[in-house]
Scaffold this active site. Sequence first.
Site, mmCIF file in Angstrom:
data_model
loop_
_atom_site.group_PDB
_atom_site.id
_atom_site.type_symbol
_atom_site.label_atom_id
_atom_site.label_comp_id
_atom_site.label_asym_id
_atom_site.label_seq_id
_atom_site.Cartn_x
_atom_site.Cartn_y
_atom_site.Cartn_z
ATOM 1 N N GLY A 1 42.569 32.532 74.879
ATOM 2 C CA GLY A 1 42.630 33.842 75.505
ATOM 3 C C GLY A 1 43.989 34.347 75.932
ATOM 4 N N PRO B 1 43.660 27.730 72.184
ATOM 5 C CA PRO B 1 44.472 28.919 71.880
ATOM 6 C C PRO B 1 44.456 29.262 70.397
ATOM 7 C CG PRO B 1 45.875 26.994 72.191
ATOM 8 C CD PRO B 1 44.472 26.558 72.521
ATOM 9 N N GLY B 2 44.405 30.540 70.090
ATOM 10 C CA GLY B 2 44.483 30.989 68.701
ATOM 11 C C GLY B 2 45.681 31.915 68.558
ATOM 12 N N ARG B 3 45.514 33.123 69.142
ATOM 13 C CA ARG B 3 46.539 34.154 69.027
ATOM 14 C C ARG B 3 47.925 33.656 69.493
ATOM 15 N NH1 ARG B 3 45.044 39.632 69.532
ATOM 16 N NH2 ARG B 3 43.171 38.911 70.590
ATOM 17 N N CYS C 1 41.296 54.610 51.272
ATOM 18 C CA CYS C 1 40.700 55.930 51.197
ATOM 19 C C CYS C 1 39.904 56.192 52.470
ATOM 20 C CB CYS C 1 39.817 55.984 49.962
ATOM 21 S SG CYS C 1 39.686 57.632 49.383
ATOM 22 N N GLU C 2 40.596 56.304 53.574
ATOM 23 C CA GLU C 2 39.955 56.484 54.872
ATOM 24 C C GLU C 2 40.990 57.092 55.823
ATOM 25 O OE1 GLU C 2 37.091 53.789 55.779
ATOM 26 O OE2 GLU C 2 37.239 53.986 57.955
ATOM 27 N N TYR D 1 44.643 37.143 63.485
ATOM 28 C CA TYR D 1 43.582 38.132 63.267
ATOM 29 C C TYR D 1 44.002 39.250 62.311
ATOM 30 C CZ TYR D 1 41.787 35.590 67.304
ATOM 31 O OH TYR D 1 41.376 34.590 68.155
HETATM 32 N N1 LLP Z 1 37.685 29.949 71.529
HETATM 33 C C1 LLP Z 1 36.648 30.750 71.259
HETATM 34 C C2 LLP Z 1 35.293 30.243 71.440
HETATM 35 C C3 LLP Z 1 36.864 32.057 70.798
HETATM 36 O O1 LLP Z 1 35.821 32.824 70.551
HETATM 37 C C4 LLP Z 1 38.183 32.513 70.615
HETATM 38 C C5 LLP Z 1 38.439 33.856 70.116
HETATM 39 C C6 LLP Z 1 39.245 31.630 70.897
HETATM 40 C C7 LLP Z 1 38.963 30.360 71.356
HETATM 41 C C8 LLP Z 1 40.678 32.012 70.689
HETATM 42 O O2 LLP Z 1 41.089 33.053 71.501
HETATM 43 P P1 LLP Z 1 42.629 33.522 71.496
HETATM 44 O O3 LLP Z 1 43.456 32.406 72.065
HETATM 45 O O4 LLP Z 1 43.008 33.802 70.101
HETATM 46 O O5 LLP Z 1 42.620 34.714 72.360
HETATM 47 N N2 LLP Z 1 39.627 39.665 66.504
HETATM 48 C C9 LLP Z 1 40.091 39.895 67.858
HETATM 49 C C10 LLP Z 1 40.110 38.634 68.650
HETATM 50 C C11 LLP Z 1 38.750 37.972 68.718
HETATM 51 C C12 LLP Z 1 38.795 36.670 69.449
HETATM 52 C C13 LLP Z 1 37.572 35.886 69.156
HETATM 53 N N3 LLP Z 1 37.508 34.653 69.831
HETATM 54 C C14 LLP Z 1 41.485 40.530 67.789
HETATM 55 O O6 LLP Z 1 41.986 40.777 66.700
HETATM 56 O O7 LLP Z 1 42.082 40.812 68.818
#
Ligand code: LLP
Length: 457
Positions: free
Chosen positions: A264, A307-309, A378-379, A407
């Site tokens: 997050g 963490p992802g983002r 085309c949007e 993402y």
């Molecule tokens: N863990 C779970 C269970 C999640 O659902 C997510 C993200 C994460 C970890 C990683 O979260 P982060 O560290 O990346 O915030 N498509 C959207 C973001 C969707 C996030 C979904 N879940 C965007 O482009 O902003």
Amino acid sequence: MEEKNSFLKEKIDLKSPNKNIVPITTSIGSDGILSVGGCSIEELVKKYDSPLYILDEITLRKSCKAYKEALEKHYPGKSLPIYASKANSSIFMSNLISSEGFGLDAVSEGELLTALQGGVPNEKIVFHGNNKSDKEIEFAVINNIKVIVDNDYDLERLEKLSNSFNRDLEIMIRFTPGIECHTHEYIRTGSFDSKFGFGIEYLSTLFARISNTKHLKLKGLHAHIGSQIFELDPHNDLGEIMVDVILEAKKFGHVINKLNVGGGLGIKYTENDDPPSIEDWVKTISNSVVKSCKKHNIDLPLLMCEPGRSIVSTAGITIYKIGAFKKIPGVRTYLSVDGGMSDNPRPITYQSNYSACLVSNPFNKDSKNKYTIAGKHCESGDVLFKEIELADCKTGDLICVFGTGAYNNSMSSNYNRIPRPAALLVCNGEAEIIQKRESPSDLLKYDVLPDRFIKQN
Ligand code: LLP
């Protein structure tokens, strides 16, 4: 000459890449041309064409190290960072995060296979999802991948599987802690009204239900409260709530020894963004868990975070080539690029903002024009920037969009049958392909014309 784009002159935070707009290795050569990872972007496009996704290895590794070091400092010896692969899933990313000691979170058979192919050890993979298929659940169980139970349907099937194998199965459960945080409605997941996880009010019933199974052993709790979060308080609250749930589970005989606090942490997309550092985020959640465990005199659980983002976003850029211009006097000038919503659906989906510059004039010398940067789909809503100030530019010039590592590729599509861009990894002046460019004919691979139609023609 007036120079703009002050974000390119900001001091780079080497410890916490999520606090920068640009990859750590971004530089501007004596020829005034932008380069990343020691590679001139103009040269990369000459060789690999555009649009192009580029990932900077040094930024990626710095982000991983920032999490590892902060966890060691604030929660020594008992943590496991897990990369949320939905942010950018590939064999390469799986391999890189694994080499940094990370585990991986997957939400589909595709993400699971990618992780395994990339060399992530099975025991470091967790499997999420609010509607796992039977095949996916079985695959995870057979391969010793930890399943995060999201709902009763998961529980029923895991109970059946553990009974049929006649062996104990360790599980974690996901719950919604009821925490509100300020982020886009679509990426908020921890509040009561969420499709994910068990409601916190249902947990006592759930704990009793799990106690009555023969082989399910509840060992862990999971919660994820949302994405692109800049506040620290929600994660402080989350730590306390999770420890309270450990105590509640104890009443039913469950000994929880793992807490997975989700991901997050936000990143800086534009100069207006000021996310906390990776260390401050880790410190907040660690201190909260440690303090609550001490207060209730319970052993510290293994602390997992996802963490992802904040691992991959800042490491990534996307390069587009400018094509058509359309000037509507007194209204705006559209500048169209060779990609758009199929390689970056975030602006049209979440109204997300990014930072960008011209590759051959990164500082935007003599900028005097405001453009709307449109994609080629085309949007009408396929617009990457509603209004951006750029120096004079022409067809064929390149634009670099920053912060696209997360993402974008993972949410890309083939809308309008547009092939996905190639993805490159850059490091120390070398560029390597990590995902090949799709071709239009690749997109026909799965089309089938029924026999009867062939005969008719
Ligand atoms: N863990 C779970 C269970 C999640 O659902 C997510 C993200 C994460 C970890 C990683 O979260 P982060 O560290 O990346 O915030 N498509 C959207 C973001 C969707 C996030 C979904 N879940 C965007 O482009 O902003």
